[in-house]
Scaffold this active site. Structure first.
Site, PDB file in Angstrom:
ATOM      1  CG  MET A   1      96.329  33.924   0.741  1.00 43.60           C
ATOM      2  SD  MET A   1      97.073  32.580   1.670  1.00 43.60           S
ATOM      3  CE  MET A   1      98.169  33.496   2.737  1.00 43.60           C
ATOM      4  N   PRO A   2      95.023  36.706  -2.218  1.00 40.17           N
ATOM      5  CG  PRO A   2      94.171  38.845  -2.274  1.00 40.17           C
ATOM      6  CD  PRO A   2      95.398  38.072  -1.977  1.00 40.17           C
ATOM      7  CG  PHE A   3      92.776  32.675  -7.631  1.00 37.68           C
ATOM      8  CD1 PHE A   3      91.516  32.369  -8.129  1.00 37.68           C
ATOM      9  CD2 PHE A   3      93.880  32.491  -8.453  1.00 37.68           C
ATOM     10  CE1 PHE A   3      91.355  31.857  -9.412  1.00 37.68           C
ATOM     11  CE2 PHE A   3      93.733  31.977  -9.734  1.00 37.68           C
ATOM     12  CZ  PHE A   3      92.468  31.661 -10.208  1.00 37.68           C
TER      13      PHE A   3
END
Lengths: 76, 76, 76, 76, 76, 76
Positions: C1-3
């Protein structure tokens, strides 16, 4: 798919409190904008009080002054 | 002069992997937009799993649930 | 779940180029850290050149100086 | 009510220097845009040198190369 | 003195809805961490759908695909 | 190589004022931390007043109330 970044001073927020913030913000975005919780990201940054300034003064100093004022008041 | 901020959970990314991300993003911006690598900044923030929420739940809890489900499955 | 947040100056990046950046960064995170594309967010901010400074000077001015220097060179 | 985020590499900035940055930025915003210091937030993020890249290379490596070049120069 | 940044796609959030988000987040921080509303900042960024990617694809494209799928379904 | 992000409400800051902020912040970082101006980035974001809240209220509303109070005062 909202992305929410909450920045607070690093002054002891517990895992439970952070969970409550995560849940609360996610619920709010679902209620107000019908956003899907499954793709709502919430990131909490905890910032050292030396590294956060308000009114031109680091929070470390503001906290110290407030404590000194309270001590002076209680001893007067 | 692009600025790229990559936020990932703090789950053991190595210095080599972070270098690979820095190089990869810089190359991508040069290839796609002809940006100068010398003035391309890449900053990687690693966020504690208590401090990152998805679907209203902290990643710490999500990871725990996933591990429990995997354990239950493998012991059934 | 990288941003991932990519900040570039607002100088005509096309929808196709932005799609290429989105795809490229998502692939990179999957390759390097095995991150799930389905929960990888990429946000591109395009910043006016008056609002981006390097070396103490707004990019609008830097671009103007570069154009003037190029014009002077080509007419000399 | 400005919000200012200063990101620097984590290379030993002292509390006094951070206070000077906080005061300086707050004064600047008051002078230039007449912003009220009481509602001016300044947050300083100190980023590990493994996590900050320029020109496709982590600052840790850049610093190492610079130190090696300096050592080689002084011993030649 | 929390700082909250909410990033959503630019898809028609009204002033009233944004006010509701501002109020809701401020109340949440007061309830959970006893933060003072007077020094709680909330900033909402609305991002163009060309500039927001999930799963390697810009939201503009995702919305188009979803609309086409819905149209195909309703006409079948 | 500092990165500074200044967020202000979108209330008419001129190009000259933004240049003054860029120069001022760059000079401050050079003076306090000896940072190289050539690799100091400053980005200014101007946020709509509907999108910035303080004390649980959007700045648009705060400005309206202040104007009404001033008008009432001057007509009393």
């Amino acid at each position: 798919m909202p992305f929410v970044n909450i920045r607070i001073t690093n002054e002891g927020a517990t895992a439970e409190q952070k969970q409550e913030l995560i849940q609360g913000v996610t619920d709010l975005l679902q209620k107000v904008l019908n956003k899907n919780p499954a793709t709502t990201f919430v990131i909490i940054d905890e910032v050292e009080t030396d590294n956060w300034g308000v009114g031109g003064t680091a929070v470390t100093t503001l906290r110290k002054r407030a404590a000194e004022a309270a001590a002076a008041k209680s001893s007067s």
